[in-house]
Scaffold this active site. Structure first.
Site, PDB file in Angstrom:
ATOM      1  N   ILE A   1       0.825  -1.193  -0.014  1.00 29.15           N
ATOM      2  CA  ILE A   1       0.058   0.021  -0.092  1.00 29.15           C
ATOM      3  C   ILE A   1       0.780   1.356   0.077  1.00 29.15           C
ATOM      4  O   ILE A   1       0.277   2.474  -0.191  1.00 29.15           O
ATOM      5  CB  ILE A   1      -1.019   0.086   1.332  1.00 29.15           C
ATOM      6  CG1 ILE A   1      -0.227  -0.186   2.551  1.00 29.15           C
ATOM      7  CG2 ILE A   1      -1.937  -1.042   0.906  1.00 29.15           C
ATOM      8  CD1 ILE A   1      -1.232   0.084   3.623  1.00 29.15           C
ATOM      9  N   ASP A   2       2.074   1.234   0.238  1.00 25.63           N
ATOM     10  CA  ASP A   2       3.148   2.366   0.378  1.00 25.63           C
ATOM     11  C   ASP A   2       3.708   2.598  -1.096  1.00 25.63           C
ATOM     12  O   ASP A   2       4.454   1.627  -1.494  1.00 25.63           O
ATOM     13  CB  ASP A   2       4.387   2.119   1.335  1.00 25.63           C
ATOM     14  CG  ASP A   2       5.177   3.195   1.357  1.00 25.63           C
ATOM     15  OD1 ASP A   2       5.132   4.148   0.681  1.00 25.63           O
ATOM     16  OD2 ASP A   2       6.240   3.036   2.107  1.00 25.63           O
ATOM     17  N   THR A   3       3.425   3.413  -1.863  1.00 25.19           N
ATOM     18  CA  THR A   3       3.757   3.600  -3.230  1.00 25.19           C
ATOM     19  C   THR A   3       5.014   4.623  -3.283  1.00 25.19           C
ATOM     20  O   THR A   3       5.373   4.887  -4.254  1.00 25.19           O
ATOM     21  CB  THR A   3       2.701   4.573  -4.101  1.00 25.19           C
ATOM     22  OG1 THR A   3       2.409   5.725  -3.576  1.00 25.19           O
ATOM     23  CG2 THR A   3       1.615   3.567  -4.186  1.00 25.19           C
ATOM     24  N   SER A   4       5.597   4.960  -2.065  1.00 27.65           N
ATOM     25  CA  SER A   4       6.891   5.978  -2.174  1.00 27.65           C
ATOM     26  C   SER A   4       7.877   5.101  -2.821  1.00 27.65           C
ATOM     27  O   SER A   4       9.050   5.823  -3.314  1.00 27.65           O
ATOM     28  CB  SER A   4       7.344   6.195  -0.679  1.00 27.65           C
ATOM     29  OG  SER A   4       7.718   4.913   0.120  1.00 27.65           O
TER      30      SER A   4
END
Length: 450
Positions: free
Chosen positions: A358-361
């Site tokens: 869920i982390d798109t960084s």
């Protein structure tokens, strides 16, 4: 078999029959989900029926599993696997419960791709014969944390099976940690002289010596933290390789031709990173006494791998789907594209569901700027998080470009691209969704895999 496990097995098989034979839909996840809901220990009921090989790591699990399965089928009659990348407990349970065995006279092999966080529980129940370790990179940090945390999850599973053989990518320094008592087989690259001395780029993970945590040096690197490493502060160095790539003959987007232990092999997928996957499959095959000519035949069979450099046509366009999910993997995909001699278009699709992370960084650590030096003619972005990717590519110097939040529009966009060849670089669930649309419109079969 207990009453609970008998019911779980019956429910799993009945659900699989309903999906495949009645509704003609793929998938082992739902049968396994229902079975494990009834009996979380259901895998123990089939553990003694198979010789299990677990394949795990950050990148390359699906292709390594597919190639290993092909290699072993050259010699063994029954090799079951989870081909669509359904690699958590429910998918593995569904695979094991619904497998069909042809030869009742010998124990079949089960070659299973296993999610890193699920290795411990799968190992606890199935007691594998071998663990194949591909690599460890930063990936889905919301699930795994940093790379050493990820490796600890894998180690917890291996330590439950001290007699299992560990077949590890020795070019990845992190796999030298842990002091495991298991028998070990190492594979890696020996294609260059061990005469140089360099450091990995400053932002590279996993380059610390397990002896004293100092930064390692390299005689040569293949990519990221992988290569022929050594310590300048202790006697630690990469171990001797049992199986090695000894020469790189040609790399292209369609194939890779290399020498392994002095013999030429060709795999029908591009990219240096995929050579590691083939080398892992080669190591497993040799360990299980598959002949060199049989392995060559398996590598050259040219079967499509679900969602991994799948090639197909959309009208007159030649389309290739490649999976991206973390900075190292994305950079290797970009490097593969650099070997394309023809101009191409790129559509990048970003989702952020649980299976994607869920982390798109991570997209900010991928070197999208390197596309500027390639033959890319047009860039577009799409998927559920298209806005994030749009900003990233705009900041990389590509300005305003088309966006396709609805994946149904991506297929029309492919047809409108100015080049004959179009790459689709997609995260996992975006790839699944696009394949579903492609299947609905008749461009491919089996949109969601088997």
């Amino acid at each position: 078999m207990s009453l609970k496990s008998s019911i779980a097995t019956l429910v799993g098989k009945a659900t699989y029959w309903g999906l495949h034979d009645v509704l003609h839909r793929g998938g082992t996840s739902l049968p396994g989900k229902l079975a494990t809901k009834i009996d979380p220990q259901i895998l123990q009921t089939v553990a003694d029926k198979y010789d299990v090989i677990i394949i795990t790591g950050t990148n390359g699990k699906t292709l390594t599993t597919a190639l290993t399965t092909r290699v072993l089928r050259e010699k063994y009659a029954d090799v079951i696997t989870n081909p669509s990348g359904s690699n958590m407990m429910q998918g593995i349970a569904g695979t094991m419960l619904t497998a069909k065995v042809q030869d009742k006279t010998q124990k079949p092999l089960a070659v299973l791709e296993v999610d890193e966080a699920n290795v411990e529980e799968v190992a606890r129940q199935l007691k594998p014969k071998a663990f194949v370790l591909t690599n460890i990179f930063r990936d889905q940090m919301d699930r795994y944390g940093e790379i050493y945390t990820t490796y600890d999850k894998i180690l917890n599973g291996i330590r439950l099976c001290p007699k299992a053989t560990v077949i590890a990518n020795a070019d990845s320094p992190i796999f030298m940690r842990g002091n495991l008592p298991n028998p070990k087989i190492y594979y890696g690259f020996n294609h260059l002289p061990a005469t140089g001395q360099e450091r990995a780029p400053h932002n590279t993970d996993g380059v610390l010596s397990p002896i004293d945590d100092t930064v390692l040096s390299y005689h040569f690197r293949t990519y990221a933290n992988q290569g022929y490493y050594f310590s300048t502060t202790s006697d630690f160095a990469r171990p001797e390789l049992d199986y090695a790539v000894t020469k790189i003959n040609k790399l292209s987007p369609q194939f890779s031709n290399v020498d392994i232990d002095g013999a030429a092999f060709q795999i029908e997928v591009g990219g240096l990173y995929n050579v590691y996957n083939a080398l892992a499959a080669y190591a497993v095959g040799r360990w299980l006494e598959v002949g060199t000519e049989q392995i060559k035949h398996a590598f050259e069979s040219n079967a499509q791998i679900f969602g991994r450099q799948e090639a197909f046509k959309v009208d007159d366009k030649e389309v290739t789907i490649v999976l991206i999910k973390n900075p190292v993997g994305a950079n290797q995909v970009l490097d593969m594209m650099k070997t394309d001699d023809e101009p191409f278009s790129l559509i990048a699709l970003l989702n952020a569901n649980y299976a994607d992370g869920i982390d798109t960084s991570w997209i900010w650590d991928a070197d999208f700027e390197s596309l500027k030096s390639m033959g890319v003619q047009t860039i577009a972005t799409g998927g559920e998080r298209y806005k994030d990717l749009y900003v990233r590519l705009k900041m990389a110097g590509y300005g305003d470009h088309p966006t396709y939040p609805d994946l149904k529009d991506v297929i029309k966009a492919i047809k409108d691209m100015p080049t004959k060849h179009v790459y689709i670089a997609a995260t996992y669930t975006a790839m699944l969704q696009l394949r579903g649309e492609l299947a609905t419109q008749g461009y491919i079969k089996g949109g969601m895999g088997e």
